[in-house]
Every structure is written in C-alpha cells, then in structure tokens.
Write a protein that holds these residues in place. Structure first.
Motif, PDB file in Angstrom:
ATOM      1  N   MET A 121       0.834  -1.202   0.000  1.00 55.59           N
ATOM      2  CA  MET A 121       0.000   0.000   0.000  1.00 55.59           C
ATOM      3  C   MET A 121       0.874   1.259   0.000  1.00 55.59           C
ATOM      4  SD  MET A 121      -2.933  -1.164   2.742  1.00 55.59           S
ATOM      5  CE  MET A 121      -3.589   0.502   2.845  1.00 55.59           C
ATOM      6  N   LEU A 122       1.908   1.231   0.809  1.00 59.09           N
ATOM      7  CA  LEU A 122       2.802   2.384   0.851  1.00 59.09           C
ATOM      8  C   LEU A 122       3.538   2.547  -0.475  1.00 59.09           C
ATOM      9  CD1 LEU A 122       4.272   2.025   4.457  1.00 59.09           C
ATOM     10  CD2 LEU A 122       2.571   3.673   3.657  1.00 59.09           C
ATOM     11  N   SER A 123       3.885   1.399  -1.097  1.00 56.02           N
ATOM     12  CA  SER A 123       4.544   1.468  -2.407  1.00 56.02           C
ATOM     13  C   SER A 123       3.608   2.075  -3.451  1.00 56.02           C
ATOM     14  CB  SER A 123       4.989   0.069  -2.836  1.00 56.02           C
ATOM     15  OG  SER A 123       5.531   0.088  -4.132  1.00 56.02           O
ATOM     16  N   TRP A 124       2.316   1.613  -3.405  1.00 52.81           N
ATOM     17  CA  TRP A 124       1.331   2.187  -4.343  1.00 52.81           C
ATOM     18  C   TRP A 124       1.150   3.673  -4.073  1.00 52.81           C
ATOM     19  CZ3 TRP A 124      -3.138   4.869  -3.700  1.00 52.81           C
ATOM     20  CH2 TRP A 124      -3.946   5.054  -4.824  1.00 52.81           C
ATOM     21  N   PHE A 125       1.039   4.028  -2.800  1.00 51.00           N
ATOM     22  CA  PHE A 125       0.877   5.441  -2.438  1.00 51.00           C
ATOM     23  C   PHE A 125       2.077   6.255  -2.911  1.00 51.00           C
ATOM     24  CE2 PHE A 125       1.262   9.054   0.451  1.00 51.00           C
ATOM     25  CZ  PHE A 125      -0.021   9.588   0.403  1.00 51.00           C
ATOM     26  N   ASP A 126       3.264   5.674  -2.739  1.00 49.52           N
ATOM     27  CA  ASP A 126       4.469   6.385  -3.164  1.00 49.52           C
ATOM     28  C   ASP A 126       4.502   6.550  -4.673  1.00 49.52           C
ATOM     29  OD1 ASP A 126       7.288   7.389  -2.631  1.00 49.52           O
ATOM     30  OD2 ASP A 126       7.724   5.693  -3.940  1.00 49.52           O
ATOM     31  N   THR A 127       4.119   5.460  -5.380  1.00 49.79           N
ATOM     32  CA  THR A 127       4.184   5.503  -6.843  1.00 49.79           C
ATOM     33  C   THR A 127       3.100   6.398  -7.431  1.00 49.79           C
ATOM     34  OG1 THR A 127       5.090   3.260  -6.882  1.00 49.79           O
ATOM     35  CG2 THR A 127       4.126   4.096  -8.933  1.00 49.79           C
ATOM     36  N   ASN A 128       1.881   6.268  -6.903  1.00 53.73           N
ATOM     37  CA  ASN A 128       0.762   6.953  -7.533  1.00 53.73           C
ATOM     38  C   ASN A 128       0.422   8.308  -6.919  1.00 53.73           C
ATOM     39  OD1 ASN A 128      -0.462   4.765  -9.486  1.00 53.73           O
ATOM     40  ND2 ASN A 128       0.016   3.694  -7.600  1.00 53.73           N
ATOM     41  N   VAL A 129       0.692   8.473  -5.651  1.00 51.66           N
ATOM     42  CA  VAL A 129       0.341   9.730  -4.998  1.00 51.66           C
ATOM     43  C   VAL A 129       1.564  10.633  -4.868  1.00 51.66           C
ATOM     44  CG1 VAL A 129      -0.633  10.805  -2.941  1.00 51.66           C
ATOM     45  CG2 VAL A 129      -1.560   8.638  -3.771  1.00 51.66           C
ATOM     46  N   VAL A 130       2.561  10.134  -4.139  1.00 46.53           N
ATOM     47  CA  VAL A 130       3.759  10.962  -3.938  1.00 46.53           C
ATOM     48  C   VAL A 130       4.447  11.240  -5.266  1.00 46.53           C
ATOM     49  CG1 VAL A 130       5.988  11.114  -2.789  1.00 46.53           C
ATOM     50  CG2 VAL A 130       4.050  10.071  -1.603  1.00 46.53           C
ATOM     51  N   ASP A 131       4.742  10.152  -6.011  1.00 42.38           N
ATOM     52  CA  ASP A 131       5.374  10.357  -7.317  1.00 42.38           C
ATOM     53  C   ASP A 131       4.440  11.098  -8.269  1.00 42.38           C
ATOM     54  OD1 ASP A 131       7.518   9.051  -6.336  1.00 42.38           O
ATOM     55  OD2 ASP A 131       7.314   7.234  -7.550  1.00 42.38           O
ATOM     56  N   GLY A 132       3.099  10.842  -8.135  1.00 47.26           N
ATOM     57  CA  GLY A 132       2.148  11.552  -8.983  1.00 47.26           C
ATOM     58  C   GLY A 132       2.189  13.046  -8.734  1.00 47.26           C
ATOM     59  N   ILE A 133       2.243  13.424  -7.447  1.00 50.72           N
ATOM     60  CA  ILE A 133       2.335  14.849  -7.116  1.00 50.72           C
ATOM     61  C   ILE A 133       3.635  15.436  -7.638  1.00 50.72           C
ATOM     62  CG2 ILE A 133       2.545  16.476  -5.205  1.00 50.72           C
ATOM     63  CD1 ILE A 133       0.639  14.679  -3.627  1.00 50.72           C
ATOM     64  N   VAL A 134       4.716  14.683  -7.412  1.00 50.15           N
ATOM     65  CA  VAL A 134       6.022  15.174  -7.880  1.00 50.15           C
ATOM     66  C   VAL A 134       6.032  15.303  -9.401  1.00 50.15           C
ATOM     67  CG1 VAL A 134       8.473  14.604  -8.062  1.00 50.15           C
ATOM     68  CG2 VAL A 134       7.268  14.251  -5.900  1.00 50.15           C
ATOM     69  N   ASN A 135       5.521  14.273 -10.094  1.00 54.52           N
ATOM     70  CA  ASN A 135       5.491  14.319 -11.561  1.00 54.52           C
ATOM     71  C   ASN A 135       4.550  15.405 -12.061  1.00 54.52           C
ATOM     72  OD1 ASN A 135       7.284  12.171 -11.637  1.00 54.52           O
ATOM     73  ND2 ASN A 135       5.658  10.632 -11.788  1.00 54.52           N
ATOM     74  N   GLY A 136       3.385  15.584 -11.368  1.00 48.12           N
ATOM     75  CA  GLY A 136       2.459  16.645 -11.761  1.00 48.12           C
ATOM     76  C   GLY A 136       3.078  18.020 -11.605  1.00 48.12           C
ATOM     77  N   VAL A 137       3.754  18.218 -10.476  1.00 43.94           N
ATOM     78  CA  VAL A 137       4.451  19.497 -10.275  1.00 43.94           C
ATOM     79  C   VAL A 137       5.511  19.696 -11.347  1.00 43.94           C
ATOM     80  CG1 VAL A 137       5.980  20.753  -8.716  1.00 43.94           C
ATOM     81  CG2 VAL A 137       3.977  19.564  -7.807  1.00 43.94           C
ATOM     82  N   ALA A 138       6.221  18.609 -11.680  1.00 41.43           N
ATOM     83  CA  ALA A 138       7.242  18.717 -12.721  1.00 41.43           C
ATOM     84  C   ALA A 138       6.620  19.096 -14.063  1.00 41.43           C
ATOM     85  CB  ALA A 138       7.996  17.394 -12.847  1.00 41.43           C
ATOM     86  N   LEU A 139       5.435  18.507 -14.376  1.00 44.16           N
ATOM     87  CA  LEU A 139       4.752  18.834 -15.627  1.00 44.16           C
ATOM     88  C   LEU A 139       4.331  20.300 -15.650  1.00 44.16           C
ATOM     89  CD1 LEU A 139       3.516  17.889 -18.319  1.00 44.16           C
ATOM     90  CD2 LEU A 139       1.446  17.274 -17.030  1.00 44.16           C
ATOM     91  N   LEU A 140       3.763  20.762 -14.516  1.00 45.29           N
ATOM     92  CA  LEU A 140       3.368  22.169 -14.441  1.00 45.29           C
ATOM     93  C   LEU A 140       4.568  23.094 -14.609  1.00 45.29           C
ATOM     94  CD1 LEU A 140       0.786  22.075 -11.503  1.00 45.29           C
ATOM     95  CD2 LEU A 140       0.300  22.372 -13.943  1.00 45.29           C
ATOM     96  N   VAL A 141       5.661  22.707 -13.997  1.00 49.01           N
ATOM     97  CA  VAL A 141       6.868  23.526 -14.124  1.00 49.01           C
ATOM     98  C   VAL A 141       7.339  23.564 -15.570  1.00 49.01           C
ATOM     99  CG1 VAL A 141       9.306  23.660 -13.491  1.00 49.01           C
ATOM    100  CG2 VAL A 141       7.593  23.203 -11.743  1.00 49.01           C
ATOM    101  N   ARG A 142       7.258  22.404 -16.258  1.00 46.30           N
ATOM    102  CA  ARG A 142       7.662  22.378 -17.664  1.00 46.30           C
ATOM    103  C   ARG A 142       6.741  23.251 -18.519  1.00 46.30           C
ATOM    104  NH1 ARG A 142       8.336  16.757 -16.765  1.00 46.30           N
ATOM    105  NH2 ARG A 142       6.423  16.323 -17.925  1.00 46.30           N
ATOM    106  N   LYS A 143       5.401  23.156 -18.261  1.00 49.83           N
ATOM    107  CA  LYS A 143       4.465  23.991 -19.021  1.00 49.83           C
ATOM    108  C   LYS A 143       4.716  25.475 -18.761  1.00 49.83           C
ATOM    109  CE  LYS A 143       2.072  20.664 -20.929  1.00 49.83           C
ATOM    110  NZ  LYS A 143       2.118  20.466 -22.412  1.00 49.83           N
ATOM    111  N   PHE A 144       4.901  25.797 -17.509  1.00 51.59           N
ATOM    112  CA  PHE A 144       5.181  27.191 -17.170  1.00 51.59           C
ATOM    113  C   PHE A 144       6.481  27.657 -17.821  1.00 51.59           C
ATOM    114  CE2 PHE A 144       7.173  30.338 -14.374  1.00 51.59           C
ATOM    115  CZ  PHE A 144       6.197  31.323 -14.375  1.00 51.59           C
TER     116      PHE A 144
END
Length: 757
Positions: free
Chosen positions: A670-693
């Motif tokens: 569960m923690l691995s899924w949370f890390d992959t999909n939530v934590v990494d998702g937030i990090v990747n989403g922020v990275a995408l926003l930063v790239r768009k900006f």
C-alpha cells in the motif's frame, strides 16, 4: 577501588579478550585457539568462584553490597534539560556473585564440551570467538548498576545470539531463525527503551540506586498509571529476551545454532537476562504491573508445556520446556516469590544446560539424528549420558531430592499465597496453570526419556524421506552424515563432552542448595539471595565512589517479610486518591505480612499438589509409552484437532505470518502504491506544471521580451541608416536641406494663416 570490584572487572574483560584474540588470530593458532577460549573462561570462573566464596561463604550477609561508578559522558548544562551526565558502574551483591559463578561455570563447560562436539567444523575458531563475546555481554548485564549500561549489554547479547543462532548461515533455516530471534527481540527492546525513557524523564538518572531513592521519596511526578506503564514497558524487554508470550516464538527456532550454543542460550545467557532484569527492577513495579507479569508467566508456562508434549525433535522438546520454565520464573516474580524465582533461575540453568548438552551427545552419537521417534535403547550404549540426562530430567520434572523440586514448589507456594491474599477468583488461575504445567512437564520429559533411552532401536523404521514431518534441520555436521548409519556405531561420547554432563547433573541434586529435601528455605541459597530490601541502595552522587549498603536480613521464605522491606522495597511509589504518586508502601505492612504468611502456610500444600501432579504426569507417560495401555497414535487420531493444535505450536507462527508478516507486506505494498501513484504523482504533476510554465515563459521571452528588444534595435538601426544618408559632409547639401526646411515651415505657416482668415 574495592578488590572485589577489580576482580569483577577482570572477569568481565576476560571473555572479551578471548573474543578479540580468536576473531583475529584463530587461523594462526594450534587447534584454532580453542585452548585459549577454554583457558580464559577457566580463569574467569576461578575468579568468579573466589568472589562467590568471599561474598556468600565468608561474609554470609544477605545485605552485602559494594559498588563503584564513574562519569562516562558529561555534556554539561544542556539548554532545556539541565545538567546531563551518564554514569557507568559495577555493583556486587549476593545476586551478582551467584550469577557470575553460574554464567562463567556454564560457559566454561560449554567451551570444554564444544572442543569435542564442534571438532572439525570449518569455522571452529570463529565459533569460540562468538562464545566469548556472548559470555562478555551477559556478564555486563549482571554487573551493571544502571539501566543505560544494562541496555548496552542487552543489545550486545542480542547481537551475540544472532551470530550464534545463525552460525551455520549456509542453511536457510538457520538464517531465518537468527532473523526471527533478532526481530522478535527488537519488539521487546523498543518497549524496554521507552520504559527507561519514562523513568529518565522523571529522575534524570539511569542509576538503580537513585531511581529507588526517588520513588521512595515520591518524586515520580506523573500518575501511578504512568509508573505502571513504565514497569510493563520495561518488562517487555524480558518478554523478548526470556521468550514470554507473545514474543516466545523465536526461542524454539534458536536450536538451529550448534547444540552447545542452545545450552548456553537456554541456561545461562540470553533467556536468563530477562528474568534477572525484572528482579533488578522489581522494586519499581506497581501491583498492576506485577499482576500483568504474573498472568503472562502463568499463561506462557502452560502454553509451552502443552506444545512440548507432541514435539518429536529432541531439542525442540527441551526448547519449549525452557519457555515453560521461564514462565514459572516470571510467574514467581509477579506473585512476589522473589527469592524463589531467582532460585529457580539458578537451578534451572544447571539441569537445562545438562539436558541440552546431553541431547547434543545423543545427536552426536546418533550421527546427527534429532527425531526421537527413530531412537530408542540408548541407555545400553550411552550409560553416562543416560544417567546424567535422567537426573536432570527428574530435576526439571520437579521430583523430590532434586533442585527443581525445591525451587519450583517455592514458586507454586507463593502463587497459592498470592491468590489467597488477592481474594481468589481469577487469581487462582495462576497456581492452577502452574500445577497443570508441572504435570505436563513430567509427562513430556517421561515421554522423552522412554523414546530416547528405552525400548529397542527404531532407526530402521525411519522413512527414506529426510523431510518427514517432525524431522528438522540439524547442525551443519548433518550435511556430511549418513541418516541411515548403522546403529551399532552408537557409543558414549569422549571425556571432554562427558565431564560437563557429570558436573551439571551433580548440581541438580537438592543438597547442593539445602540440607532439607523438602524445603529450600532452609538452605543457604534462599537465605542469601537478595530480597527487594537488599537490592535497594543509597543514592551515590560521588564520582568514582565506593560504598557498601546494608539492610535488615530477611526471613527465608517465598517472599520477604514486612519487617525486612522498607517503603521502596514494597515496590516503589503508590497512587494516592487522585492518582498522584506518593512515597510509601504499595502494600501496607500488614498486607505484605499477610502475603508472606499465606505463602509459608501454602508450602506443604504446594508440595502435596505438585507431587500428585508430577506422579500423574510420569504415570501417564508410563501408561502410554512403557505399558502401551494407551496407543499414542490412535489417541492422536481420536483428538486430532487438539493434537494438531499442539503439534503446530498453537499456530502462533501461522497467526503471526497471516497478521503481522503478511500485514506488513500488505502495508508495504500500500505504501509502495501510495508512493508511486500519490507521492510520485504529485512530484510528476508538479514537474509537468513547471515544464508547461517554463514553455510559456520561454515563448513570452522569445516573442514579447525578445520581440520588443529586437524591434527597438531595428528602429534604432533603421533610423541610424537614414540619418547616415543625411550626414554627407557637404556644405551644399546642408544649405539645400536648410532651405527645404525653411520652405516647409513657411508653407505650414501660411497655410494656417490663410485658414485663420
């Protein structure tokens, strides 16, 4: 410094010296240096025997105590904390001197025994080095005068057991067993550390003396519930080390180590540490904490005994027997049978070491066969082993004329007295479980004696499949043995393996401890073992000081008398009407005297009931295995659910696997899924926003900012190019341009003039 203190420090350091020499230089020494390990432990035992003689025989004072301490770490005045100092020290009292002699003697005998048992092992030298660090760690616990130093050596004991349980690390079973022991003990040790921190937060000291004194003065600022919690958390260390429920599961698997190591673990080192520690903190424990301890001990004793009756591995039977006997000791401390519990700790150490070393001799002679079902008739081939093993078995079963009878019945008498004083009810469950455990002990040990030594050889009945149910992994020597070796090859072991058996068996007889075979209270041990009154010393604020503390001697018995127990010795602080901690008695003098009187009154009652239960247990073993009146296989089929329940160890391993282990894996997933999909998702989403900006910012920079800059440059450049055309340097051109400008001005002026008219 007192000479006994100096000698005790020498005793402590000698096994460490053995470890250092052998771990680095064993390959350069003859016989891999085993003679160094044996010799150094012999010297340690000799000095310990001298300390024992000086304290127990010559001084003969139950209140004898000398101590020495020094400042180990001084951090000065820490902001928000105040003066922060950690002191280390050594204490010698009657209990310490007895434990020193016991630990060094058993370790010496294990060293000597191992020269025969482990001969030829490829890691022979490393084995003796590990025995040295194990002994050093246990001696450190015995000599420590404060909680912090005990915790340091506590963890060293855990490390040593990890190394020795997994000594044959090439086997998966040994590697799994060492990890299981390590992890189970970490759970208990975390609780123990939290208990230490609670006490330190209140008193800013780890010293036993100062904690005792502060509790006696009522300086525990938190509620009595917190003091109870601290006591139970400290007891968790014992639950881990001494294999009490629910952390008992590691000890039976610890037999994956070499058999002599099992003798050391089960008798004198690791499991003894937990009971010894509870004895040291006994005066800090509240009645509620003691009730928890008593019930844990009683349940552990009964549960382990019910498991031992169906086990087939000779070492596994003894392993569950150890768990059960440790339950007796913890039960004894919980009901206030302080001296009796420590008495059983010592008597059990000798006969259990004898049993494990005896089982090692049998396994060695049987070419590393451990399943009792394929033995039989060994008394003819191994008379010395048979005699010593039988005597130790009688002591474990608690038959009269043995040491086990004296110590175990003293605990049971204390349990009866405690239940009476507490008003009966559920408290009677404690002695009831104790007596039934005694009956089961006599039964499974009678079963073991008959299966191993009597009847005819059953080696030929062994199935060809080496993984038959009940047949477990053996010492590494098994990899080089033939499981179907001819039975005529069985013979008595050599003198270096036989001598320790004889010594340990002799120490299992009653007269070593008491002239009266029915009453251990009349012997030297129960008179000299420190009571809670005598383990309490005066605060010692002086650095490196040496002091002796005396207290009123106690009347020998199940628990100390009220007259012998000062306020703190009754267990520390007591809760007031509103839960605040107050100095004084947890029990009143009259109530403590009532407990003592009830315990004494129940002495012969305990003897009668215990003797009946032991006779029933042995009689049942005879009916089943000697006379054959009851067929064990048919009985097992008739009560198959109960049989499997016992054979599978109450399914605790399966329960833990289905809950904690698989639960941990599910949580990890569960923690691995949370890390992959939530934590990494937030990090990747922020990275995408930063790239768009960044893309938008780049476009703005290129088209707007750079466009304005480029337009300005173009305008300036164009204007300059035009103006350069006008700058010809010819006067005629400038005059023409002036005339043209004037002409344009006049045209503009006259145009406005005409529009104005």
């Amino acid at each position: 410094m007192h000479s006994l203190i100096q000698l005790s420090i020498v005793v402590l350091l000698l096994p460490l010296l053995s470890f250092v020499i052998l771990i680095f230089f064993n390959r350069r020494l003859p016989r891999r240096g085993d003679f160094i390990g044996v010799g150094i432990l012999g010297a340690a035992f000799g000095i310990s025997a001298y300390i024992f003689w000086s304290v127990i025989v010559q001084t003969y004072d139950p209140a004898f105590r000398v101590a020495w301490d020094f400042t180990w770490i001084d951090l000065g005045n820490v902001p928000g904390v105040g003066p922060l100092q950690i002191r280390m020290g050594v204490v010698i009292d009657n209990l310490t001197s007895i434990m020193l002699a016991m630990v060094t003697l058993i370790s010496l005998l294990v060293h000597l025994y191992s020269t025969g048992y482990m001969a030829g092992d490829k890691n022979y030298g490393r084995y003796f080095a590990f025995l040295g660090i194990f002994t050093f760690s246990m001696l450190g616990i015995v000599l420590s005068d404060n909680l912090f130093s005990i915790y340091i050596f506590w963890e060293l004991v855990g490390l040593s057991s990890y190394l020795l349980i997994g000594f044959f690390f090439e086997k998966d079973s040994a590697a799994d067993a060492q990890k299981k022991a390590f992890l189970a003990n970490r759970v208990g040790d975390i609780g123990m550390w939290l208990g230490i921190l609670i006490l330190y937060s209140q008193f800013h000291t780890f010293s036993f003396e100062q904690i005792y004194a502060n509790l006696a003065a009522g300086k525990f600022a938190l509620s009595n519930a917190w003091l109870t919690a601290a006591g139970i958390l400290l007891f968790m260390g014992c639950v881990g080390k001494s294999a009490q429920f629910p952390l008992h599961v590691w000890l039976p698997d610890a037999m994956e180590g070499p058999t002599p190591v099992s003798a050391l673990i089960h008798a004198a080192t690791m499991v003894a540490a937990g009971v010894y520690f509870v004895a040291r903190i006994f005066v800090m424990l509240t009645p509620d904490a003691l009730h928890v301890i008593a019930f844990i001990g009683a349940c552990t004793a009964f549960m382990a005994a019910t498991i031992a009756i169906t086990q087939n591995d000779i070492k596994r039977v003894l392993a569950y027997s150890t768990v059960s006997q440790l339950g007796y000791m913890v039960l004894g401390l919980g009901v206030g049978a302080y001296s009796a519990s420590l008495f059983h700790l010592v008597t059990h150490a000798f006969f259990k070491a004898c049993l494990f070393l005896g089982s090692g001799a049998i396994i060695h002679a049987m070419h590393h066969e451990q399943d009792m079902r394929w033995m039989g008739g060994l008394r003819k081939h191994m008379p010395w082993t048979f005699a010593t093993f039988t005597l130790a078995t009688l002591a474990l079963a608690g038959l009269p004329l043995t040491s086990g009878f004296l110590s175990k019945d003293a605990i049971l008498a204390g349990a009866i007295g405690f239940a009476k004083v507490e008003g009966g009810g559920i408290f009677y469950l404690i002695p009831v479980l104790g007596f039934f455990s005694a009956m089961l002990t006599a039964f499974y040990m009678g079963r073991q004696i008959w299966l191993v030594f009597f009847g005819e050889s059953r080696t030929h009945l062994k199935p060809a499949d080496n993984h038959h149910a009940g047949h477990h992994a053996h010492d590494s020597h098994a990899a080089h043995s033939d499981d179907h070796h001819a039975y005529h090859g069985v013979h008595e072991v050599s003198w270096n393996m036989r001598a320790p058996l004889v010594i340990l068996a002799a120490l299992s007889v009653f007269f070593v401890y008491s002239p009266d075979p029915l009453d251990g209270a009349k012997g030297w041990f129960m008179k000299m073992i420190p009571t809670p009154a005598t383990v309490v010393g005066e605060a010692n604020p002086q650095i490196g000081s040496l002091h002796a503390v005396t207290a009123a001697p106690h009347l020998a018995g199940v628990v100390p008398t009220a007259e012998a127990v000062p306020a703190v010795a009754e267990h520390g602080a007591v809760a007031g009407e509103h839960g605040e901690a107050k100095g004084g008695h947890l029990y009143s003098d009259s109530r403590q005297a009532e407990i003592v009187h009830a315990g004494h009154a129940a002495h012969y009652t305990a003897i009668y009931i215990s003797s009946i239960m032991v006779v029933l247990g042995i009689g049942l073993a005879f009916v089943v295995y000697v006379f054959g009146i009851i067929d064990p296989d048919k009985t097992a089929q008739a009560i198959r659910p109960l049989y499997l329940f016992s054979l599978n160890k109450w399914y605790w391993d399966e329960i833990y696997d289905a809950t904690f282990i698989k639960g941990s894996m599910v949580l990890a997933k569960m923690l691995s899924w949370f890390d992959t999909n939530v934590v990494d998702g937030i990090v990747n989403g922020v990275a995408l926003l930063v790239r768009k900006f960044a893309f938008v910012n780049d476009s703005f920079d290129k088209h707007v900012v750079d466009g304005m800059v480029n337009f300005t440059a173009f305008t300036v450049n164009t204007t300059g190019a035009v103006l350069r055309k006008l700058q010809t340097g010819k006067v005629q051109t400038y005059v023409a341009m002036l005339i043209l400008v004037l002409f344009g001005y006049f045209v503009f002026y006259f145009t406005r003039l005409i529009r104005g008219i």
